[in-house]
Design a protein around this motif. Structure first.
Motif, PDB file in Angstrom:
ATOM      1  N   THR A 156      51.718  31.082  61.758  1.00 49.94           N
ATOM      2  CA  THR A 156      52.177  29.716  61.983  1.00 49.94           C
ATOM      3  C   THR A 156      51.617  28.818  60.884  1.00 49.94           C
ATOM      4  O   THR A 156      50.405  28.776  60.684  1.00 49.94           O
ATOM      5  CB  THR A 156      51.707  29.202  63.357  1.00 49.94           C
ATOM      6  N   PRO A 157      52.473  28.097  60.137  1.00 53.32           N
ATOM      7  CA  PRO A 157      51.948  27.223  59.080  1.00 53.32           C
ATOM      8  C   PRO A 157      51.096  26.105  59.664  1.00 53.32           C
ATOM      9  O   PRO A 157      51.290  25.697  60.815  1.00 53.32           O
ATOM     10  CB  PRO A 157      53.214  26.681  58.410  1.00 53.32           C
ATOM     11  N   SER A 158      50.173  25.606  58.871  1.00 58.04           N
ATOM     12  CA  SER A 158      49.285  24.561  59.383  1.00 58.04           C
ATOM     13  C   SER A 158      49.008  23.514  58.322  1.00 58.04           C
ATOM     14  O   SER A 158      49.105  23.767  57.114  1.00 58.04           O
ATOM     15  CB  SER A 158      47.966  25.168  59.894  1.00 58.04           C
ATOM     16  N   VAL A 159      48.665  22.320  58.818  1.00 55.28           N
ATOM     17  CA  VAL A 159      48.312  21.186  57.966  1.00 55.28           C
ATOM     18  C   VAL A 159      46.902  20.754  58.363  1.00 55.28           C
ATOM     19  O   VAL A 159      46.676  20.331  59.493  1.00 55.28           O
ATOM     20  CB  VAL A 159      49.316  20.034  58.140  1.00 55.28           C
ATOM     21  N   LEU A 160      45.970  20.881  57.440  1.00 51.87           N
ATOM     22  CA  LEU A 160      44.550  20.628  57.691  1.00 51.87           C
ATOM     23  C   LEU A 160      44.186  19.228  57.214  1.00 51.87           C
ATOM     24  O   LEU A 160      44.451  18.866  56.064  1.00 51.87           O
ATOM     25  CB  LEU A 160      43.709  21.679  56.963  1.00 51.87           C
ATOM     26  N   ILE A 161      43.544  18.458  58.092  1.00 53.25           N
ATOM     27  CA  ILE A 161      43.228  17.057  57.801  1.00 53.25           C
ATOM     28  C   ILE A 161      41.732  16.899  57.533  1.00 53.25           C
ATOM     29  O   ILE A 161      40.900  17.319  58.340  1.00 53.25           O
ATOM     30  CB  ILE A 161      43.623  16.154  58.989  1.00 53.25           C
ATOM     31  N   GLY A 162      41.399  16.278  56.414  1.00 50.84           N
ATOM     32  CA  GLY A 162      40.005  15.945  56.134  1.00 50.84           C
ATOM     33  C   GLY A 162      39.180  17.126  55.657  1.00 50.84           C
ATOM     34  O   GLY A 162      39.697  18.202  55.311  1.00 50.84           O
ATOM     35  N   ASP A 163      37.865  16.936  55.677  1.00 44.89           N
ATOM     36  CA  ASP A 163      36.928  17.905  55.109  1.00 44.89           C
ATOM     37  C   ASP A 163      36.192  18.748  56.146  1.00 44.89           C
ATOM     38  O   ASP A 163      35.287  19.499  55.798  1.00 44.89           O
ATOM     39  CB  ASP A 163      35.861  17.174  54.270  1.00 44.89           C
ATOM     40  N   ARG A 164      36.565  18.630  57.420  1.00 44.86           N
ATOM     41  CA  ARG A 164      35.780  19.309  58.463  1.00 44.86           C
ATOM     42  C   ARG A 164      35.716  20.809  58.235  1.00 44.86           C
ATOM     43  O   ARG A 164      34.704  21.447  58.541  1.00 44.86           O
ATOM     44  CB  ARG A 164      36.351  19.011  59.851  1.00 44.86           C
ATOM     45  N   GLN A 165      36.767  21.409  57.707  1.00 46.62           N
ATOM     46  CA  GLN A 165      36.783  22.854  57.461  1.00 46.62           C
ATOM     47  C   GLN A 165      36.604  23.202  55.983  1.00 46.62           C
ATOM     48  O   GLN A 165      36.762  24.364  55.603  1.00 46.62           O
ATOM     49  CB  GLN A 165      38.095  23.459  57.973  1.00 46.62           C
ATOM     50  N   LYS A 166      36.266  22.222  55.161  1.00 45.67           N
ATOM     51  CA  LYS A 166      36.122  22.472  53.729  1.00 45.67           C
ATOM     52  C   LYS A 166      35.038  23.521  53.474  1.00 45.67           C
ATOM     53  O   LYS A 166      33.919  23.407  53.970  1.00 45.67           O
ATOM     54  CB  LYS A 166      35.771  21.174  53.003  1.00 45.67           C
ATOM     55  N   GLY A 167      35.382  24.512  52.704  1.00 44.63           N
ATOM     56  CA  GLY A 167      34.458  25.611  52.418  1.00 44.63           C
ATOM     57  C   GLY A 167      34.858  26.910  53.085  1.00 44.63           C
ATOM     58  O   GLY A 167      34.407  27.977  52.685  1.00 44.63           O
ATOM     59  N   ARG A 168      35.716  26.843  54.114  1.00 46.95           N
ATOM     60  CA  ARG A 168      36.204  28.061  54.750  1.00 46.95           C
ATOM     61  C   ARG A 168      37.320  28.670  53.898  1.00 46.95           C
ATOM     62  O   ARG A 168      37.982  27.970  53.117  1.00 46.95           O
ATOM     63  CB  ARG A 168      36.754  27.758  56.144  1.00 46.95           C
ATOM     64  N   PRO A 169      37.591  29.972  54.056  1.00 43.39           N
ATOM     65  CA  PRO A 169      38.744  30.562  53.363  1.00 43.39           C
ATOM     66  C   PRO A 169      40.038  29.870  53.806  1.00 43.39           C
ATOM     67  O   PRO A 169      40.270  29.670  55.002  1.00 43.39           O
ATOM     68  CB  PRO A 169      38.718  32.024  53.840  1.00 43.39           C
ATOM     69  N   ILE A 170      40.864  29.502  52.844  1.00 39.34           N
ATOM     70  CA  ILE A 170      42.114  28.797  53.126  1.00 39.34           C
ATOM     71  C   ILE A 170      43.280  29.695  52.723  1.00 39.34           C
ATOM     72  O   ILE A 170      43.446  30.024  51.546  1.00 39.34           O
ATOM     73  CB  ILE A 170      42.197  27.456  52.365  1.00 39.34           C
ATOM     74  N   ALA A 171      44.093  30.089  53.684  1.00 38.80           N
ATOM     75  CA  ALA A 171      45.232  30.969  53.438  1.00 38.80           C
ATOM     76  C   ALA A 171      46.377  30.194  52.797  1.00 38.80           C
ATOM     77  O   ALA A 171      46.407  28.955  52.811  1.00 38.80           O
ATOM     78  CB  ALA A 171      45.685  31.608  54.750  1.00 38.80           C
ATOM     79  N   ALA A 172      47.354  30.928  52.261  1.00 42.44           N
ATOM     80  CA  ALA A 172      48.498  30.299  51.602  1.00 42.44           C
ATOM     81  C   ALA A 172      49.343  29.486  52.569  1.00 42.44           C
ATOM     82  O   ALA A 172      50.068  28.574  52.150  1.00 42.44           O
ATOM     83  CB  ALA A 172      49.362  31.372  50.936  1.00 42.44           C
ATOM     84  N   SER A 173      49.247  29.781  53.862  1.00 39.87           N
ATOM     85  CA  SER A 173      50.054  29.079  54.863  1.00 39.87           C
ATOM     86  C   SER A 173      49.428  27.767  55.317  1.00 39.87           C
ATOM     87  O   SER A 173      49.971  27.090  56.185  1.00 39.87           O
ATOM     88  CB  SER A 173      50.269  29.975  56.080  1.00 39.87           C
ATOM     89  N   VAL A 174      48.283  27.395  54.743  1.00 37.04           N
ATOM     90  CA  VAL A 174      47.575  26.160  55.112  1.00 37.04           C
ATOM     91  C   VAL A 174      47.733  25.141  53.991  1.00 37.04           C
ATOM     92  O   VAL A 174      47.446  25.432  52.833  1.00 37.04           O
ATOM     93  CB  VAL A 174      46.073  26.426  55.356  1.00 37.04           C
ATOM     94  N   GLU A 175      48.190  23.939  54.326  1.00 33.75           N
ATOM     95  CA  GLU A 175      48.271  22.861  53.338  1.00 33.75           C
ATOM     96  C   GLU A 175      47.236  21.807  53.692  1.00 33.75           C
ATOM     97  O   GLU A 175      47.056  21.463  54.865  1.00 33.75           O
ATOM     98  CB  GLU A 175      49.665  22.250  53.292  1.00 33.75           C
ATOM     99  N   VAL A 176      46.566  21.282  52.659  1.00 36.42           N
ATOM    100  CA  VAL A 176      45.532  20.260  52.844  1.00 36.42           C
ATOM    101  C   VAL A 176      45.968  19.005  52.085  1.00 36.42           C
ATOM    102  O   VAL A 176      45.668  18.852  50.902  1.00 36.42           O
ATOM    103  CB  VAL A 176      44.158  20.746  52.355  1.00 36.42           C
ATOM    104  N   PRO A 177      46.681  18.088  52.749  1.00 41.89           N
ATOM    105  CA  PRO A 177      47.153  16.889  52.064  1.00 41.89           C
ATOM    106  C   PRO A 177      46.072  15.818  51.971  1.00 41.89           C
ATOM    107  O   PRO A 177      45.021  15.915  52.612  1.00 41.89           O
ATOM    108  CB  PRO A 177      48.285  16.414  52.986  1.00 41.89           C
ATOM    109  N   GLU A 178      46.344  14.797  51.185  1.00 42.11           N
ATOM    110  CA  GLU A 178      45.507  13.610  51.231  1.00 42.11           C
ATOM    111  C   GLU A 178      45.561  13.049  52.654  1.00 42.11           C
ATOM    112  O   GLU A 178      46.603  13.119  53.314  1.00 42.11           O
ATOM    113  CB  GLU A 178      45.999  12.564  50.237  1.00 42.11           C
ATOM    114  N   PRO A 179      44.460  12.474  53.142  1.00 37.81           N
ATOM    115  CA  PRO A 179      44.435  12.029  54.540  1.00 37.81           C
ATOM    116  C   PRO A 179      45.102  10.678  54.750  1.00 37.81           C
ATOM    117  O   PRO A 179      44.490   9.708  55.210  1.00 37.81           O
ATOM    118  CB  PRO A 179      42.942  11.990  54.857  1.00 37.81           C
ATOM    119  N   THR A 180      46.378  10.596  54.391  1.00 39.56           N
ATOM    120  CA  THR A 180      47.172   9.395  54.636  1.00 39.56           C
ATOM    121  C   THR A 180      48.391   9.798  55.450  1.00 39.56           C
ATOM    122  O   THR A 180      48.861  10.939  55.366  1.00 39.56           O
ATOM    123  CB  THR A 180      47.622   8.735  53.331  1.00 39.56           C
TER     124      THR A 180
END
Length: 389
Positions: A304-328
């Motif tokens: 399931t694709p996902s959109v990650l908000i902010g830095d709470r998970q920063k540093g964990r492995p990020i898969a290709a199905s995860v997008e991390v946009p600017e928090p706006t």
């Protein structure tokens, strides 16, 4: 027979620990004792201790910790008051090992009490990074108080060894979630809707947001941008789950409650799905959004694709199905639309190892040489050290 105490403080860690609890309980050479604490014992968070009891487990000790005040000062005071209660529970049970998972304040306090009592600690999910929260400091502190370590990736194992832990006591057995997803049978979409009283039309976003005091912006601002971004995506239905009992959670929960009441035609709320319900809703959703670890762990493995908000998970492995946009709101809405348009991953890959975590961990808890007191020597890295791989 070796007595193993296992600590669980939230619906999330219980879901990850359930397989290990079964493996320990089924081993004739191990005596399982479960210590329940945290939001499991709190009515406002669903009093999820009932889920543990429905699964047929016996609770050896119940230790309330939270006062209901979500300020940093209150959290520090709550942990201070809980420490002697954890110590008494451990003294009453007399375990040979106490197992803790992750980086929450409950795990930190239990590990502290165990260290003072010379009870060996086994730590799951050490060596990880979450730079947007204070969890890193707690997690690495728990590592230094632990004798056995069960890490979810080879890189996390290396990091635990960097912290001075003997490679012979640091095991890469993968993440508990891999076991769960290997045998997971999702509930049909209609069953999820009926059981939880929600709607799961196409497309639906499954949303979980927790405050984090070291995030890129204040939690109230991030949740506002997230909710506005979700609302900006036409025809998107939104299912929101309850936030953890983190510092600052009251403001986040109040804003989410107002959002739910303002948009009843587009938004449903579930305090706690339980693990199978949550994963089933995730499988049915078009996208997962928020800052829960499930955006980077469960969602990619399920595809399931996902959109990650902010830095709470920063540093964990990020898969290709995860997008991390600017928090706006605009960037979040655009990321959600892109995730809808992206082709599904044919074969999602997980960096978190292969199934078998529960069996391998239970066998190690049974067979490993564990001194009492758990005296350790600092493992210094030398040039060319392979970190014990």
């Amino acid at each position: 027979m070796r007595t193993i105490a296992v600590v669980t403080g939230t619906r999330a860690d219980y879901g990850l620990l359930r397989g290990l609890l079964r493996a320990i309980d089924d081993d004739p050479q191990l005596d399982l004792r479960i210590i329940v604490t945290g939001t499991h014992l709190t009515d406002s968070f669903g009093r999820t201790v009932s889920e543990i009891e429905r699964d047929g487990f016996t609770v050896a000790a119940a230790v309330p910790i939270w006062s209901g005040d979500d300020s940093a000062l209150a959290a520090a005071a709550d942990v201070g008051r809980a420490l002697p209660e954890y110590a008494r529970a451990l003294a009453d049970i007399g375990p040979d090992v106490v197992v803790v998972l992750g980086d929450r304040l409950e795990a930190y306090a239990v590990a502290t009490a165990a260290t003072i009592l010379s009870v060996p600690v086994a730590h799951i999910h050490g060596g990880e990074l979450t730079e947007g929260a204070m969890d890193d400091a707690l997690r690495h502190s728990i590592t230094k108080m632990s004798y056995l370590h069960f890490t979810s990736t080879p890189e996390h194992r290396t990091r635990v060894i960097q912290l001075g832990e003997d490679p012979r006591r640091v095991f890469f057995f993968g993440a508990p979630i891999v076991d769960i997803l290997e045998t997971f049978e999702p509930m049909p979409r209609r069953d999820v809707e009926e059981r939880f009283g929600i709607r799961l039309p196409e497309p639906t976003a499954l949303v979980t947001f927790h405050p984090a005091i070291m995030d890129v912006a204040p939690a109230e601002h991030l949740v506002e941008e997230l909710l506005d971004g979700l609302l900006a995506v036409d025809e998107l239905h939104i299912v929101i789950t309850g936030s953890n009992s983190d510092i600052g959670t009251d403001a986040v929960r109040e804003r989410i409650a107002r959002f739910v009441s303002e948009h009843p035609e587009r938004v449903d709320y579930v305090e706690s799905f339980g693990q199978r319900g949550y994963l089933s809703a995730m499988r049915a959703a078009a996208v997962v959004a928020g800052n829960s670890s499930s955006t980077v762990l469960e969602a990619p493995v399920l595809g399931t694709p996902s959109v990650l908000i902010g830095d709470r998970q920063k540093g964990r492995p990020i898969a290709a199905s995860v997008e991390v946009p600017e928090p706006t709101a605009a960037a979040i809405a655009a990321a959600i639309r892109r995730q809808f348009a992206a082709p599904p991953l044919a074969d999602p890959e997980s960096p978190f190892g292969r199934p078998g975590f529960a069996a391998r961990t239970a066998a190690t808890l049974r067979d490993a040489e564990i001194p009492r007191p758990p005296k350790k020597s600092f493992h210094d890295l030398e040039q060319g050290d392979d970190h014990g791989r």
